[in-house]
Structure formats: structure tokens, C-alpha cells
Motif scaffolding. Structure first.
Motif, PDB file in Angstrom:
ATOM      1  N   ASP A  16     -48.737  11.024 -47.662  1.00  0.00           N
ATOM      2  CA  ASP A  16     -49.346  10.493 -46.431  1.00  0.00           C
ATOM      3  C   ASP A  16     -50.417  11.381 -45.814  1.00  0.00           C
ATOM      4  OD1 ASP A  16     -48.171   8.096 -46.414  1.00  0.00           O
ATOM      5  OD2 ASP A  16     -46.623   8.579 -44.941  1.00  0.00           O
ATOM      6  N   GLY A  18     -53.213  11.830 -47.130  1.00  0.00           N
ATOM      7  CA  GLY A  18     -54.491  11.163 -47.372  1.00  0.00           C
ATOM      8  C   GLY A  18     -55.103  11.361 -48.743  1.00  0.00           C
ATOM      9  N   LYS A  19     -54.265  11.709 -49.725  1.00  0.00           N
ATOM     10  CA  LYS A  19     -54.775  11.956 -51.072  1.00  0.00           C
ATOM     11  C   LYS A  19     -55.488  10.724 -51.653  1.00  0.00           C
ATOM     12  CE  LYS A  19     -51.882  12.552 -54.630  1.00  0.00           C
ATOM     13  NZ  LYS A  19     -50.946  13.257 -55.514  1.00  0.00           N
ATOM     14  N   SER A  20     -54.833   9.577 -51.600  1.00  0.00           N
ATOM     15  CA  SER A  20     -55.426   8.370 -52.198  1.00  0.00           C
ATOM     16  C   SER A  20     -56.681   7.947 -51.456  1.00  0.00           C
ATOM     17  CB  SER A  20     -54.437   7.202 -52.169  1.00  0.00           C
ATOM     18  OG  SER A  20     -53.189   7.614 -52.609  1.00  0.00           O
ATOM     19  N   THR A  21     -56.646   8.035 -50.133  1.00  0.00           N
ATOM     20  CA  THR A  21     -57.810   7.629 -49.349  1.00  0.00           C
ATOM     21  C   THR A  21     -58.999   8.532 -49.667  1.00  0.00           C
ATOM     22  OG1 THR A  21     -56.218   7.085 -47.619  1.00  0.00           O
ATOM     23  CG2 THR A  21     -58.547   6.995 -47.016  1.00  0.00           C
ATOM     24  N   ASN A 133     -57.876  17.099 -43.387  1.00  0.00           N
ATOM     25  CA  ASN A 133     -58.164  15.666 -43.303  1.00  0.00           C
ATOM     26  C   ASN A 133     -57.779  15.085 -41.939  1.00  0.00           C
ATOM     27  OD1 ASN A 133     -59.007  13.143 -44.281  1.00  0.00           O
ATOM     28  ND2 ASN A 133     -56.953  12.640 -45.032  1.00  0.00           N
ATOM     29  N   LYS A 134     -58.252  13.891 -41.698  1.00  0.00           N
ATOM     30  CA  LYS A 134     -57.950  13.091 -40.504  1.00  0.00           C
ATOM     31  C   LYS A 134     -58.513  13.703 -39.215  1.00  0.00           C
ATOM     32  CE  LYS A 134     -53.776  11.219 -42.626  1.00  0.00           C
ATOM     33  NZ  LYS A 134     -52.492  10.564 -42.454  1.00  0.00           N
ATOM     34  N   ASP A 136     -60.781  12.614 -37.513  1.00  0.00           N
ATOM     35  CA  ASP A 136     -61.150  11.567 -36.547  1.00  0.00           C
ATOM     36  C   ASP A 136     -60.043  11.322 -35.532  1.00  0.00           C
ATOM     37  OD1 ASP A 136     -59.707   8.771 -37.860  1.00  0.00           O
ATOM     38  OD2 ASP A 136     -59.938  10.515 -39.128  1.00  0.00           O
ATOM     39  N   ALA A 165     -61.248  11.184 -44.325  1.00  0.00           N
ATOM     40  CA  ALA A 165     -61.322  10.303 -45.489  1.00  0.00           C
ATOM     41  C   ALA A 165     -61.501   8.872 -45.011  1.00  0.00           C
ATOM     42  CB  ALA A 165     -60.051  10.430 -46.330  1.00  0.00           C
TER      43      ALA A 165
HETATM   44  P1  GTP Z   1     -49.107   8.777 -50.929  1.00  0.00           P
HETATM   45  O1  GTP Z   1     -49.906   7.827 -51.777  1.00  0.00           O
HETATM   46  O2  GTP Z   1     -47.927   8.140 -50.269  1.00  0.00           O
HETATM   47  O3  GTP Z   1     -48.842  10.092 -51.588  1.00  0.00           O
HETATM   48  O4  GTP Z   1     -50.012   9.152 -49.691  1.00  0.00           O
HETATM   49  P2  GTP Z   1     -51.427   9.760 -49.749  1.00  0.00           P
HETATM   50  O5  GTP Z   1     -51.339  11.219 -49.542  1.00  0.00           O
HETATM   51  O6  GTP Z   1     -52.196   9.259 -50.907  1.00  0.00           O
HETATM   52  O7  GTP Z   1     -52.005   9.185 -48.404  1.00  0.00           O
HETATM   53  P3  GTP Z   1     -52.899   7.900 -48.202  1.00  0.00           P
HETATM   54  O8  GTP Z   1     -54.259   8.128 -48.722  1.00  0.00           O
HETATM   55  O9  GTP Z   1     -52.162   6.705 -48.657  1.00  0.00           O
HETATM   56  O10 GTP Z   1     -52.992   7.968 -46.626  1.00  0.00           O
HETATM   57  C1  GTP Z   1     -51.852   7.889 -45.805  1.00  0.00           C
HETATM   58  C2  GTP Z   1     -52.213   7.189 -44.505  1.00  0.00           C
HETATM   59  O11 GTP Z   1     -53.138   7.981 -43.754  1.00  0.00           O
HETATM   60  C3  GTP Z   1     -52.888   5.844 -44.709  1.00  0.00           C
HETATM   61  O12 GTP Z   1     -52.410   4.965 -43.726  1.00  0.00           O
HETATM   62  C4  GTP Z   1     -54.357   6.161 -44.512  1.00  0.00           C
HETATM   63  O13 GTP Z   1     -55.069   5.040 -44.047  1.00  0.00           O
HETATM   64  C5  GTP Z   1     -54.315   7.249 -43.480  1.00  0.00           C
HETATM   65  N1  GTP Z   1     -55.474   8.154 -43.562  1.00  0.00           N
HETATM   66  C6  GTP Z   1     -55.923   8.813 -44.657  1.00  0.00           C
HETATM   67  N2  GTP Z   1     -56.997   9.558 -44.350  1.00  0.00           N
HETATM   68  C7  GTP Z   1     -57.227   9.377 -43.038  1.00  0.00           C
HETATM   69  C8  GTP Z   1     -58.199   9.896 -42.107  1.00  0.00           C
HETATM   70  O14 GTP Z   1     -59.089  10.682 -42.416  1.00  0.00           O
HETATM   71  N3  GTP Z   1     -58.089   9.472 -40.824  1.00  0.00           N
HETATM   72  C9  GTP Z   1     -57.145   8.615 -40.410  1.00  0.00           C
HETATM   73  N4  GTP Z   1     -57.133   8.263 -39.134  1.00  0.00           N
HETATM   74  N5  GTP Z   1     -56.227   8.113 -41.237  1.00  0.00           N
HETATM   75  C10 GTP Z   1     -56.255   8.486 -42.526  1.00  0.00           C
END
Ligand code: GTP
Length: 597
Positions: A16, A18-21, A133-134, A136, A165
Motif C-alpha cells: 500500500d 504505492g509500488k504499483s501506482t 511517495n504520496k 500530495d 505517484a
Molecule cells: P500492493 O499492490 O498491495 O503491494 O500495494 P502497492 O504498494 O502496489 O500500492 P498501490 O500502488 O496499490 O497503492 C496503494 C494505495 O495508495 C492506492 O489506493 C493508491 O491509489 C494510493 N496511492 C499510491 N500512490 C499515491 C500517491 O502518490 N498519492 C496518493 N494520495 N495516493 C497514492
């Protein structure tokens, strides 16, 4: 592409953060995928992901990037699984690249999982680029999190890149940093072929697809190859790269990452970490550090309805086809009938497989207590690897036992620390380290794996209201005073309920099991003793009293319909008794009885 213009990297992050994003943004901003295709594209990958379930190990993409220096670079991203159960796969993917982006949510901070993966990256000699990250979000606090990265991980975070991201801020800076700060791969184009088998999976159109990283030499379409560990030979049908969709190319050279297909029948024939070379004029030595992932947690899976056994065999064989780390063999239990003894990389892996059998194949299952592998040293000098407590030899023939231990790292806000320490203590943990970073504590414990496999995660989550993060590594085996505890219901041992316990805890666990079972087993027409025993010695006992013969006695003769109903119920009960011919143990008892709280 010349080596100097290739960069290979992975992304390390907690779930969570934000790796995938971020990965999607990197792909999108470099126009690897045209904007209008972006949505469809991502959906596609998600479908594959869903289909492949948790066994998906590496999501790879090749990105073309023109840097500020005007040069064109090829950036290869290998995605790594985040969960501890797949530590071996993580370490393999890490060895296939030279650097990592360390993504930390700037509203949260470093978590245990981030730590575990960072250590893997450091072990693989990675150059690390911290990404906050995040930014914003209003709660974002880059200074605090950068400081925490320096304190907890011990790397310089002064050059950390502030990113969103979501909005795209900092994405170009991230791409530039990859080019500037990560080392280019090295490799010899004229040396014999050495390609690392990073991952493999089954594709319904292409068959087994193998993800490779070329270390030395060149791999071409049509080449005859040999897997150095398994010894098997194949002809390469297809070579390609992920953009992120598959694109065929003719050859892969040193430093490059791509896929091959070679009419390989099953995923089992491809060992992650193996070295691929040419059949003729191949490499002499394989790449170092091949250690196939081994199942560490075992349990019995039985169909609730014994008529579904054949369907279950089918389901298990299909799942195993695409998951080399999942093992199974047939098992029979006096209490549960025919089923399978299955081995998993960890608890998450167990849950995923069990859920898939239940959901995708619609077979209801009984799961027996998860067990680890014990080393049993016999008096005659032989050694047995014990996967199933039911197979424990007679104690008088046993010299001593060893159990697997783990090193667990737990990060938790201060206010829950006391409860966490108590939980670890209760599970026979030995504290190795306790440090603070900001308002959070990091506890490192040496724990027996068997105390963790059952409900440790659940307990940890509940005592910390979900704020703790947890990760572990297997450390090795150690001798301890372990015994097999059997459970007897109506004087019959119930094999599916026997378990290995520490001698000092046997009475306590035995009492708790008997009490739980007394609640879970319905009353019968006769009295049922429920006992826990070690060898022939009973250490705990409860008695489930008999159902009253005349169930209508307490109705005072009044209400006729009520009387009728009760009599019917009694008849139904009798019928069931006859059908089973012995004590009827409800299926949920097998799992509930083992929970410790
Ligand atoms: P897993 O796939 O579960 O390992 O998570 P992950 O680390 O890939 O995270 P993912 O990219 O799914 O992001 C997790 C949540 O954070 C999602 O709801 C995204 O939309 C949110 N998110 C990611 N990057 C940002 C950012 O820069 N800003 C905000 N506000 N939300 C973000």
C-alpha cells in the motif's frame, strides 16, 4: 543495447505504499504505453495477475527513456512479491538487477516488510534510491520519514526524491535518478551463455514462460539450451520482452531481461535460480547461490464431503502445475478419511491455496493444524524429518528432537509494545534486540516457527489494532523438549488433532484443547470423555455429559407441538448417530480447537 545504456532495477516497498501506482506512472510517462491504451493495458495485466493469483512472482517491464543527457536508455523493472512467504523469490529477482527504488509512504514511514526487503536488496549489493511517495497528501512529512530511513535502515536519505505517484510529481526526477545513480550491468558478450532463471509461469497460449536475465553471452531464437541444475535440454521457440505486453525479439544480450518459451511442459521443470546455458559450448560453472524454495509449513487438507476426493485431487494437481513451491501427497486419516498432506512456503501461501480450492473448484475443506518440519533423532542414530505429528515414532525410541526457529522483526507504535512483548514471551520467544525510532519500537525475537504458524499474525494484529508490521527469516534448527500430544475422544485417538508441543506447555495446551472440544462437540446419548495424552499418560481431561434420554420431561406435559418438535429432533439426532456409528465431531472443531487465546 550497449551495457552502459541499460539500467535494471526493482522496487522495494511495504504493501500500500504505492509500488504499483509508481510503476504504472513510470511506464506511462515514458510512453511505453500510449495513453489511450493505458486503461486497457493495465486491466490486462490485472487479469493475468488475478489468474495467476499469489504465485505471480515477477511483473517485468522494459521502458525506453531519453534522459536529460540526450541519450536513450533501456530501463528494466522487475517487480518483486512483497510477502515474506516468498522471500526466496524476492532474493532471486533482486540478484537479477543492480539497484532498487526504496518507496516509502511519506505519510506513514518505514515498516517491517520494507526492512526485510531492503536487507535483501543490500545483500544483493544494490544501489538504493529512496523515494518518498504520496507527497500530495496533507499528512505527508518528508523530513521525518527521511530521518527515519536514515535511523532505521542506515542509508543516506538526503537525496530522497519527493514523489506523488498519483499526480505525477517527481516522476521524471525518479527516471533521471535511475540513470544517474544506478550502476550499468556488467557482462561478457563473448563468454559462454549464462542466463539466470528469475521466474516462470504457465500461460494458456504459450505454455511455460520463463523470465531470464542474461549475465554473459547471447541467447537467440532457435538455440539449444540446457538447465544446469535439472540437466534438461530444450529448443528456444520464442524470445521477447515485456512492454508490458509481450513483444517478440530475436536475441537477448548481456544485461538484458526478457522471456523465453521452449516447449517446457510444466512449471516444475523450471527451477527459479537455475542457470540456463547453451547445450554446446556451455558454461562450466552455474551462477552462484542456487537454493530451491522449500515448503516449511505442512497441513492436511480433506474434503468435507468424501465423495469430492477425486475432484479435489484434480484441483490440487492443477494448482501444483503452476506453483512449484507447493507440494502434496495423499494422506488418510481415521477421523477425516482420504485427503492430502500439503506443504507451503508459509501461512499466506497455505491460505491462498486453500481458498482457491474452495472458491475456484467449489470443494469445502477441512484443514488440520499447520505443522512445521521437526528433526527427530532416533536412539539408533537415524534421523527422520517429521512433517506430520501423526507419524511421530514411539518416544522411547527417540533420542531428541529439533525444531525450526525464526528471527522475527516487529515494528510497533510504543503504546502497544507491552502487549507485543507479552505475546512473544507467551510463544517461547527470546528477545534479541529492542530499539526505538521516533515513536515506534522495533523488537527482534528468536521464536519457534511452530508457535508462529498458527494464529500469531492474527493475535499480533488484534493486540496492536493492526498497527504492527511483522516479518521473519528462518534461522535454523535447535533442540528443545518437544513431545507429541494426542487427543482422545471417547477413548479413541483422533489423529487429525494430534500436535507437537513443548513439554512445559503441554498441560496448559492440553487443558485448553479439551475445554474447547467440550464446547464444540454436541452432546450424544452417552457420556464422552475427552482427553489429552502424552505417550500413554493422560495430562488433561473433560467429560461431555450425555444428552437426557427423555427430552420432553422438562416440558411439563403442556405444549403438544413443542413436545412433538423435541421428539423429532431427538429422532434426527439418533439417526445421525447411527449413521456415524461413533462420536460426531463437527468440522470446525479441527481448526477452532487449536486456536490459543
Ligand atoms: P500492493 O499492490 O498491495 O503491494 O500495494 P502497492 O504498494 O502496489 O500500492 P498501490 O500502488 O496499490 O497503492 C496503494 C494505495 O495508495 C492506492 O489506493 C493508491 O491509489 C494510493 N496511492 C499510491 N500512490 C499515491 C500517491 O502518490 N498519492 C496518493 N494520495 N495516493 C497514492
Amino acid at each position: 543495447t550497449p551495457l552502459s545504456h541499460i539500467r535494471n532495477f526493482s522496487i522495494v516497498a511495504h504493501i500500500d505504499h504505492g509500488k504499483s501506482t509508481l510503476a504504472d506512472r513510470l511506464i506511462q510517462s515514458t510512453n511505453t504505453v500510449a495513453d489511450r491504451d493505458m486503461k486497457a493495458q493495465l486491466l490486462d495485466t490485472m487479469d493475468i495477475e488475478r489468474e495467476r493469483g499469489i504465485t505471480i512472482k515477477a511483473n517485468t517491464v522494459r521502458i525506453d527513456f531519453r534522459a536529460a543527457d540526450g541519450e536513450d536508455y533501456v530501463l528494466n523493472l522487475i517487480d518483486t512479491p512483497g510477502h515474506v512467504d516468498f522471500a526466496y523469490e524476492v532474493s532471486r529477482s533482486m540478484r537479477a538487477v543492480e539497484g532498487s527504488l526504496l518507496v516509502v509512504d511519506s505519510t506513514q514511514g518505514v515498516e517491517a516488510q520494507t526492512l526485510a526487503n531492503v536487507y535483501q536488496a543490500i545483500d544483493a549489493d544494490h544501489e538504493l534510491i529512496p523515494v518518498l511517495n504520496k507527497i500530495d497528501l496533507p499528512a505527508s512529512d518528508c523530513d521525518r520519514v527521511a530521518e527515519q530511513i536514515e535511523d532505521v535502515i542506515g542509508i543516506d536519505a538526503s537525496g530522497a526524491i519527493a514523489v506523488s505517484a498519483k499526480t505525477g510529481v517527481g516522476i521524471t526526477e525518479t527516471l533521471e535518478a535511475i540513470v544517474q545513480h544506478l550502476p550499468a550491468p556488467t557482462g561478457d558478450i563473448d563468454a559462454p551463455l549464462k542466463a539466470m532463471l528469475v521466474d516462470s509461469w504457465y500461460d494458456s497460449y504459450l505454455g511455460v514462460v520463463v523470465l531470464v536475465r542474461i549475465m554473459d553471452g547471447v541467447l537467440k531464437k532457435g538455440d539449444k539450451i540446457r538447465m544446469m541444475q535439472t540437466g534438461a535440454s530444450y529448443g528456444v521457440d520464442r524470445i521477447g520482452v515485456f512492454r508490458p505486453q509481450m513483444q517478440n525479439i530475436d536475441a537477448l544480450g548481456p544485461g538484458e531481461i526478457g522471456f523465453i518459451t521452449a516447449s517446457i511442459k510444466q512449471v516444475r521443470d523450471t527451477k527459479v535460480g537455475d542457470t540456463i546455458t547453451h547445450e554446446k559450448k556451455g558454461a562450466e560453472e552455474p551462477l552462484p547461490g542456487f537454493a530451491p524454495s522449500q515448503p516449511v509449513v505442512f497441513c492436511g487438507l480433506f474434503p468435507v464431503d468424501s465423495a469430492e476426493f477425486e475432484d479435489m485431487r484434480d484441483a490440487i494437481e492443477k494448482l501444483a502445475l503452476n506453483d512449484a513451491s507447493f507440494s502434496y501427497e495423499m494422506e488418510t486419516s481415521a477421523a477425516l478419511g482420504f485427503g492430502f498432506r500439503c506443504g507451503f512456503l508459509g501461512l499466506l501461501h497455505l491460505e491462498v491455496i486453500r481458498d482457491r480450492i474452495e472458491r475456484e473448484y467449489d470443494i469445502e475443506l477441512i484443514t488440520t493444524a499447520p505443522s512445521v518440519i521437526y528433526h527427530v533423532y532416533m536412539r539408533d542414530g537415524t534421523k527422520i524429518d517429521l512433517h506430520n505429528p501423526a507419524d511421530m515414532p514411539d518416544m522411547t525410541l527417540v533420542d531428541h528432537l529439533e525444531e525450526p526457529r525464526i528471527k522475527a522483526t516487529i515494528l510497533v507504535p510504543d503504546e502497544y509494545l507491552g502487549d507485543v512483548l507479552k505475546l512473544c514471551q507467551d510463544r517461547r520467544g527470546i528477545q534479541m534486540d529492542l530499539t526505538y525510532a521516533g515513536s515506534r519500537a522495533m523488537a527482534v525475537y528468536d521464536l519457534p516457527l511452530n508457535e508462529v504458524v498458527f494464529d500469531f499474525y492474527d493475535r499480533l494484529k488484534s493486540v496492536t489494532k493492526g498497527y504492527a508490521s511483522f516479518d521473519y527469516n528462518l534461522e535454523g534448527y535447535r533442540q528443545d523438549n518437544l513431545v507429541k500430544m494426542s487427543i482422545l475422544v471417547n477413548d479413541e485417538p483422533v489423529d487429525a488433532l494430534s500436535m507437537m508441543v513443548h513439554r512445559d506447555r503441554a498441560e496448559m495446551r492440553g487443558r485448553a484443547m479439551c475445554e474447547k472440544l467440550k464446547e464444540l462437540i454436541p452432546r450424544h446419548m452417552f457420556k464422552i470423555p475427552i482427553q489429552a495424552a502424552i505417550g500413554g499418560k493422560v495430562i488433561a481431561r473433560e467429560t461431555l455429559s450425555a444428552m437426557r434420554k427423555d427430552v420432553t420431561a422438562k416440558c411439563y406435559g403442556g405444549d403438544a407441538t413443542r413436545k412433538r418438535k423435541l421428539l423429532d429432533k431427538q429422532k434426527a439426532g439418533k439417526k445421525k448417530m447411527r449413521q456415524f456409528g461413533k462420536v460426531d465431531i463437527p468440522q470446525e472443531a479441527f481448526i477452532s480447537a487449536l486456536k490459543m487465546d
